[in-house]
Design a protein around this motif. Structure first.
Motif, PDB file in Angstrom:
ATOM      1  N   ARG A   1       0.820  -1.207   0.000  1.00  0.00           N
ATOM      2  CA  ARG A   1       0.000   0.000   0.000  1.00  0.00           C
ATOM      3  C   ARG A   1       0.860   1.266   0.000  1.00  0.00           C
ATOM      4  O   ARG A   1       0.455   2.286  -0.533  1.00  0.00           O
ATOM      5  N   ARG A   2       2.052   1.184   0.581  1.00  0.00           N
ATOM      6  CA  ARG A   2       2.954   2.339   0.583  1.00  0.00           C
ATOM      7  C   ARG A   2       3.590   2.540  -0.781  1.00  0.00           C
ATOM      8  O   ARG A   2       4.146   3.580  -1.052  1.00  0.00           O
ATOM      9  N   ASN A   3       3.525   1.538  -1.631  1.00  0.00           N
ATOM     10  CA  ASN A   3       4.111   1.628  -2.965  1.00  0.00           C
ATOM     11  C   ASN A   3       3.108   2.159  -3.987  1.00  0.00           C
ATOM     12  O   ASN A   3       3.321   2.041  -5.172  1.00  0.00           O
ATOM     13  N   ALA A   4       2.010   2.730  -3.522  1.00  0.00           N
ATOM     14  CA  ALA A   4       0.961   3.196  -4.428  1.00  0.00           C
ATOM     15  C   ALA A   4       1.471   4.313  -5.341  1.00  0.00           C
ATOM     16  O   ALA A   4       1.046   4.437  -6.472  1.00  0.00           O
TER      17      ALA A   4
ATOM     18  N   ALA B   1       8.664  15.449 -26.094  1.00  0.00           N
ATOM     19  CA  ALA B   1       7.665  15.501 -25.029  1.00  0.00           C
ATOM     20  C   ALA B   1       6.724  14.301 -25.108  1.00  0.00           C
ATOM     21  O   ALA B   1       6.374  13.702 -24.085  1.00  0.00           O
ATOM     22  N   VAL B   2       6.328  13.935 -26.322  1.00  0.00           N
ATOM     23  CA  VAL B   2       5.472  12.751 -26.495  1.00  0.00           C
ATOM     24  C   VAL B   2       6.215  11.494 -26.039  1.00  0.00           C
ATOM     25  O   VAL B   2       5.658  10.646 -25.336  1.00  0.00           O
ATOM     26  N   LEU B   3       7.484  11.390 -26.424  1.00  0.00           N
ATOM     27  CA  LEU B   3       8.282  10.232 -26.001  1.00  0.00           C
ATOM     28  C   LEU B   3       8.447  10.191 -24.488  1.00  0.00           C
ATOM     29  O   LEU B   3       8.397   9.108 -23.883  1.00  0.00           O
ATOM     30  N   ALA B   4       8.639  11.348 -23.870  1.00  0.00           N
ATOM     31  CA  ALA B   4       8.767  11.380 -22.408  1.00  0.00           C
ATOM     32  C   ALA B   4       7.478  10.904 -21.746  1.00  0.00           C
ATOM     33  O   ALA B   4       7.518  10.152 -20.766  1.00  0.00           O
ATOM     34  N   ASP B   5       6.337  11.336 -22.279  1.00  0.00           N
ATOM     35  CA  ASP B   5       5.056  10.861 -21.737  1.00  0.00           C
ATOM     36  C   ASP B   5       4.920   9.345 -21.889  1.00  0.00           C
ATOM     37  O   ASP B   5       4.463   8.658 -20.977  1.00  0.00           O
ATOM     38  N   GLN B   6       5.309   8.835 -23.049  1.00  0.00           N
ATOM     39  CA  GLN B   6       5.237   7.389 -23.272  1.00  0.00           C
ATOM     40  C   GLN B   6       6.164   6.639 -22.316  1.00  0.00           C
ATOM     41  O   GLN B   6       5.796   5.585 -21.782  1.00  0.00           O
ATOM     42  N   LEU B   7       7.350   7.173 -22.087  1.00  0.00           N
ATOM     43  CA  LEU B   7       8.288   6.523 -21.162  1.00  0.00           C
ATOM     44  C   LEU B   7       7.751   6.526 -19.736  1.00  0.00           C
ATOM     45  O   LEU B   7       7.928   5.549 -19.005  1.00  0.00           O
ATOM     46  N   VAL B   8       7.101   7.606 -19.340  1.00  0.00           N
ATOM     47  CA  VAL B   8       6.499   7.648 -18.000  1.00  0.00           C
ATOM     48  C   VAL B   8       5.411   6.585 -17.893  1.00  0.00           C
ATOM     49  O   VAL B   8       5.311   5.880 -16.882  1.00  0.00           O
ATOM     50  N   ASN B   9       4.596   6.438 -18.940  1.00  0.00           N
ATOM     51  CA  ASN B   9       3.542   5.416 -18.917  1.00  0.00           C
ATOM     52  C   ASN B   9       4.135   4.007 -18.854  1.00  0.00           C
ATOM     53  O   ASN B   9       3.632   3.151 -18.121  1.00  0.00           O
ATOM     54  N   VAL B  10       5.187   3.770 -19.630  1.00  0.00           N
ATOM     55  CA  VAL B  10       5.841   2.456 -19.599  1.00  0.00           C
ATOM     56  C   VAL B  10       6.442   2.198 -18.226  1.00  0.00           C
ATOM     57  O   VAL B  10       6.338   1.090 -17.685  1.00  0.00           O
ATOM     58  N   LEU B  11       7.055   3.216 -17.653  1.00  0.00           N
ATOM     59  CA  LEU B  11       7.629   3.069 -16.312  1.00  0.00           C
ATOM     60  C   LEU B  11       6.553   2.744 -15.288  1.00  0.00           C
ATOM     61  O   LEU B  11       6.732   1.872 -14.434  1.00  0.00           O
ATOM     62  N   GLN B  12       5.430   3.417 -15.402  1.00  0.00           N
ATOM     63  CA  GLN B  12       4.328   3.155 -14.475  1.00  0.00           C
ATOM     64  C   GLN B  12       3.822   1.717 -14.637  1.00  0.00           C
ATOM     65  O   GLN B  12       3.632   1.009 -13.655  1.00  0.00           O
ATOM     66  N   ASP B  13       3.621   1.287 -15.869  1.00  0.00           N
ATOM     67  CA  ASP B  13       3.159  -0.084 -16.107  1.00  0.00           C
ATOM     68  C   ASP B  13       4.164  -1.103 -15.583  1.00  0.00           C
ATOM     69  O   ASP B  13       3.788  -2.100 -14.971  1.00  0.00           O
ATOM     70  N   THR B  14       5.449  -0.843 -15.812  1.00  0.00           N
ATOM     71  CA  THR B  14       6.483  -1.770 -15.363  1.00  0.00           C
ATOM     72  C   THR B  14       6.517  -1.849 -13.847  1.00  0.00           C
ATOM     73  O   THR B  14       6.616  -2.944 -13.283  1.00  0.00           O
ATOM     74  N   ARG B  15       6.425  -0.713 -13.184  1.00  0.00           N
ATOM     75  CA  ARG B  15       6.446  -0.735 -11.713  1.00  0.00           C
ATOM     76  C   ARG B  15       5.208  -1.432 -11.166  1.00  0.00           C
ATOM     77  O   ARG B  15       5.297  -2.160 -10.172  1.00  0.00           O
ATOM     78  N   LEU B  16       4.056  -1.254 -11.811  1.00  0.00           N
ATOM     79  CA  LEU B  16       2.853  -1.955 -11.368  1.00  0.00           C
ATOM     80  C   LEU B  16       2.992  -3.466 -11.562  1.00  0.00           C
ATOM     81  O   LEU B  16       2.604  -4.253 -10.688  1.00  0.00           O
ATOM     82  N   GLN B  17       3.545  -3.874 -12.695  1.00  0.00           N
ATOM     83  CA  GLN B  17       3.754  -5.302 -12.943  1.00  0.00           C
ATOM     84  C   GLN B  17       4.759  -5.884 -11.955  1.00  0.00           C
ATOM     85  O   GLN B  17       4.572  -6.997 -11.456  1.00  0.00           O
ATOM     86  N   LEU B  18       5.796  -5.130 -11.658  1.00  0.00           N
ATOM     87  CA  LEU B  18       6.789  -5.576 -10.691  1.00  0.00           C
ATOM     88  C   LEU B  18       6.171  -5.741  -9.312  1.00  0.00           C
ATOM     89  O   LEU B  18       6.423  -6.732  -8.621  1.00  0.00           O
ATOM     90  N   GLU B  19       5.339  -4.812  -8.923  1.00  0.00           N
ATOM     91  CA  GLU B  19       4.678  -4.919  -7.624  1.00  0.00           C
ATOM     92  C   GLU B  19       3.710  -6.106  -7.597  1.00  0.00           C
ATOM     93  O   GLU B  19       3.614  -6.817  -6.602  1.00  0.00           O
ATOM     94  N   ALA B  20       3.016  -6.360  -8.701  1.00  0.00           N
ATOM     95  CA  ALA B  20       2.114  -7.518  -8.767  1.00  0.00           C
ATOM     96  C   ALA B  20       2.910  -8.813  -8.642  1.00  0.00           C
ATOM     97  O   ALA B  20       2.474  -9.752  -7.966  1.00  0.00           O
ATOM     98  N   LEU B  21       4.074  -8.861  -9.287  1.00  0.00           N
ATOM     99  CA  LEU B  21       4.922 -10.056  -9.166  1.00  0.00           C
ATOM    100  C   LEU B  21       5.432 -10.235  -7.737  1.00  0.00           C
ATOM    101  O   LEU B  21       5.518 -11.364  -7.239  1.00  0.00           O
ATOM    102  N   ARG B  22       5.754  -9.135  -7.083  1.00  0.00           N
ATOM    103  CA  ARG B  22       6.202  -9.232  -5.685  1.00  0.00           C
ATOM    104  C   ARG B  22       5.090  -9.768  -4.790  1.00  0.00           C
ATOM    105  O   ARG B  22       5.330 -10.603  -3.923  1.00  0.00           O
ATOM    106  N   VAL B  23       3.884  -9.267  -5.005  1.00  0.00           N
ATOM    107  CA  VAL B  23       2.746  -9.732  -4.203  1.00  0.00           C
ATOM    108  C   VAL B  23       2.497 -11.205  -4.479  1.00  0.00           C
ATOM    109  O   VAL B  23       2.266 -12.002  -3.546  1.00  0.00           O
TER     110      VAL B  23
END
Length: 127
Positions: free
Chosen positions: A19-22, A98-120
């Motif tokens: 929950r702290r990793n939200a 700027a578009v690429l930076a937005d896409q990278l932020v989205n990919v980073l968010q998805d990756t961190r969410l997937q990583l947290e799901a794998l940890r759980v």
């Protein structure tokens, strides 16, 4: 193994409590991307002002200054279109970045969410 996990999470800024990793993406990164997008917009607006005549105050000095500016502007008639084109290309490249930076932020968010799901999932398998 627990010690390695504790160190890895400390380096990555994650805690043992999911929950702290939200906050998936650091706020500074999101703010920097937003600032980059705003500055790109400012460059685009500045491109449209290249070669335009500045405001002239209603004074003798303003009249003389405007005459001098017009003379210089006419002598550089060949240079202003090239300058505009170069700045347009720069603004276009910044907008693409700027578009690429937005896409990278989205990919980073998805990756961190997937990583947290794998940890759980791993934690649930271990128990």
């Amino acid at each position: 193994m627990r010690e390695v996990r504790r160190r890895t999470r400390a380096i990555g800024g994650l805690s043992d409590d999911p929950r702290r990793n939200a906050r998936v993406i650091p706020a500074a990164l999101v703010n920097n991307v937003a600032r980059f997008r705003d500055r790109t917009r400012a460059v685009r607006e500045a491109v449209d002002q290249i070669g335009q005549f500045p405001a002239v105050p209603d004074t003798w000095r303003g009249f003389v200054g405007s005459f001098a500016v017009r003379a210089v502007q006419r002598s550089l008639f060949w240079f202003i279109p090239q300058l505009r084109a170069a700045h347009r290309q720069l603004a276009l490249a910044l907008e693409e970045q700027a578009v690429l930076a937005d896409q990278l932020v989205n990919v980073l968010q998805d990756t961190r969410l997937q990583l947290e799901a794998l940890r759980v999932e791993k934690t649930s398998r271990e128990s």
